[in-house]
Scaffold this motif. Structure first.
Motif, mmCIF file in Angstrom:
data_model
loop_
_atom_site.group_PDB
_atom_site.id
_atom_site.type_symbol
_atom_site.label_atom_id
_atom_site.label_comp_id
_atom_site.label_asym_id
_atom_site.label_seq_id
_atom_site.Cartn_x
_atom_site.Cartn_y
_atom_site.Cartn_z
ATOM 1 N N ILE A 1 0.848 -1.189 0.000
ATOM 2 C CA ILE A 1 0.000 0.000 0.000
ATOM 3 C C ILE A 1 0.889 1.246 0.000
ATOM 4 N N ASN A 2 0.630 2.172 -0.910
ATOM 5 C CA ASN A 2 1.328 3.467 -0.942
ATOM 6 C C ASN A 2 2.838 3.335 -1.143
ATOM 7 N N TRP A 3 3.263 2.483 -2.075
ATOM 8 C CA TRP A 3 4.694 2.424 -2.370
ATOM 9 C C TRP A 3 5.206 3.787 -2.804
ATOM 10 N N GLY A 4 4.445 4.446 -3.668
ATOM 11 C CA GLY A 4 4.870 5.740 -4.188
ATOM 12 C C GLY A 4 5.402 5.624 -5.606
ATOM 13 N N SER A 5 5.890 6.739 -6.133
ATOM 14 C CA SER A 5 6.292 6.812 -7.534
ATOM 15 C C SER A 5 7.760 6.507 -7.777
ATOM 16 N N ASN A 6 8.538 6.334 -6.715
ATOM 17 C CA ASN A 6 9.975 6.093 -6.850
ATOM 18 C C ASN A 6 10.251 4.600 -6.881
ATOM 19 N N GLN A 7 10.652 4.082 -8.040
ATOM 20 C CA GLN A 7 10.931 2.656 -8.171
ATOM 21 C C GLN A 7 12.097 2.228 -7.283
ATOM 22 N N ALA A 8 13.001 3.152 -6.982
ATOM 23 C CA ALA A 8 14.209 2.804 -6.230
ATOM 24 C C ALA A 8 13.940 2.522 -4.762
ATOM 25 N N ALA A 9 12.885 3.126 -4.188
ATOM 26 C CA ALA A 9 12.600 2.933 -2.754
ATOM 27 C C ALA A 9 11.171 3.351 -2.444
ATOM 28 N N GLN A 10 10.605 2.753 -1.401
ATOM 29 C CA GLN A 10 9.229 3.036 -1.020
ATOM 30 C C GLN A 10 9.102 4.402 -0.353
ATOM 31 N N SER A 11 7.879 4.947 -0.376
ATOM 32 C CA SER A 11 7.608 6.240 0.245
ATOM 33 C C SER A 11 7.480 6.086 1.758
ATOM 34 N N LYS A 12 7.466 7.211 2.463
ATOM 35 C CA LYS A 12 7.290 7.183 3.915
ATOM 36 C C LYS A 12 5.906 6.691 4.309
ATOM 37 N N ALA A 13 4.952 6.785 3.383
ATOM 38 C CA ALA A 13 3.579 6.348 3.665
ATOM 39 C C ALA A 13 3.369 4.859 3.384
ATOM 40 N N PHE A 14 4.410 4.169 2.966
ATOM 41 C CA PHE A 14 4.274 2.752 2.599
ATOM 42 C C PHE A 14 3.818 1.909 3.785
ATOM 43 N N GLU A 15 2.917 0.982 3.527
ATOM 44 C CA GLU A 15 2.493 0.012 4.535
ATOM 45 C C GLU A 15 2.129 -1.293 3.853
ATOM 46 N N VAL A 16 2.009 -2.322 4.666
ATOM 47 C CA VAL A 16 1.707 -3.659 4.163
ATOM 48 C C VAL A 16 0.318 -4.049 4.644
#
Length: 332
Positions: free
Chosen positions: A89-104
């Protein structure tokens, strides 16, 4: 509906409860779950060893089922489709690393261990037709983690010599299967001879028991070293991996079941030009690519055991014991 929720106030840490079927909101879908699967994350939540825990939250990150209802702003053709749920959930647009909002998916957000679940519709992916419900449920979290570690971070290719440590667990199992599908020369390590034997039947060229004091010596003598190592343990064992990694090779770490290392032999790392790369679950692009890869190669996830929802505690206890070879699945 019946569901398995976190309850740290009781000895088992989880309980089977009856809950209302949840209502959907904008951009969401209601999925009738046919099968779910466990990950180490679920067991760590049960033991209280994970952040942002919430008693009463429905457990589970992996699931597959049939879409029953979608909100008015969601494509209605999803209704009736057999789907796998992307748990990121909320990986974000950066393929290199997840966003701060990322969750599982699954704790604190409600997860897949329930007869019905509401999920953002953009988490739905059509189930590959060659997979059973149990196989489909086994795929998401471990599959995308293995794909990102091996192919995105590790850049594995045909002919590479790859070592997958801790063979038998979900991510390691997929990393081994994906390596073989790529045409890599596979080596595995485990503390269980039965798991090593199984790896050989799958097509592994090398198998090492990491409890043997001379396994590093044996590995170097028989292989000359590995260009890519996929590891989920870390701990002090990483110093053994830097020994069996070829100069200029990569070690991709996706977990730390042994905790952080007490020491790190840095000289070997810089002198041999080794690359140590961190990896997690994957982006939406990784998930899409992983599903395409599984379809292309008709990969069937290895299922360890299948339990009913009523026997979920037995499934968790098997996960805790570490006896599984492949994924532990719950049918609903």
């Amino acid at each position: 509906m019946k569901a398995i929720v976190l309850n740290r106030q009781i000895e088992s840490g989880i309980e089977l409860v009856d809950l209302p079927i949840p209502a959907i909101g904008p951009g969401e879908a209601l999925v009738r779950i046919k099968a779910a699967a466990l990950n180490h994350r679920d067991e760590w939540c049960r033991q209280g060893q994970y952040a942002n825990l919430r008693d009463g939250a429905i457990m589970g990150s992996d699931g597959a089922g049939i879409v029953e209802v979608v909100s008015p702003n969601v494509d209605s053709t999803w209704i009736g489709k057999e789907v796998i749920i992307n748990p990121a959930i909320n990986w974000g647009s950066n393929q290199a690393a997840q966003s701060k909002a990322f969750e599982v998916l699954g704790v604190p957000r409600n997860g897949t261990l329930s007869e019905y679940m509401v999920v953002p519709a953009d988490r739905l992916v059509e189930k590959p037709v060659h997979l059973t419900w149990e196989e489909a449920a086994a795929l998401p979290l471990a599959g995308v983690t293995a794909y990102r570690a091996l192919i995105y971070q590790g850049q594995a290719q045909a002919g590479d010599q790859v070592l997958v440590t801790g063979f038998g667990g979900g991510v390691a199992q997929f990393a081994a299967q994906f390596s073989l599908a790529l045409g890599a020369k596979l080596g595995v390590s485990s503390s269980r001879s039965s798991k090593l034997d199984h790896a050989k039947t799958m097509g592994a060229s090398f198998a090492f028991n990491y409890l043997e004091a001379d396994w590093v010596t044996k590995a170097l003598e028989t292989t000359g070293g590995f260009g890519l190592i996929i590891d989920g343990a870390s701990g002090d064992a990483i110093n053994n991996l830097t020994q069996v990694c070829k100069p200029g090779g990569k070690i991709v770490i996706y977990g730390a079941t042994l905790g952080p290392p007490n020491r790190l032999e840095a000289r070997r790392i810089f002198w041999n030009q080794l690359k140590i790369i961190g990896s997690t679950m994957g982006s939406d692009q990784d998930f899409s690519n992983m599903i395409s890869f599984v379809k292309q190669h008709e990969i069937h996830p290895v299922i360890d055991q299948v339990f009913s929802l009523a026997d979920t505690l037995k499934a968790f206890e098997r996960m805790r014991a570490g006896d599984q070879l492949g994924k532990i699945v719950i049918t609903l």
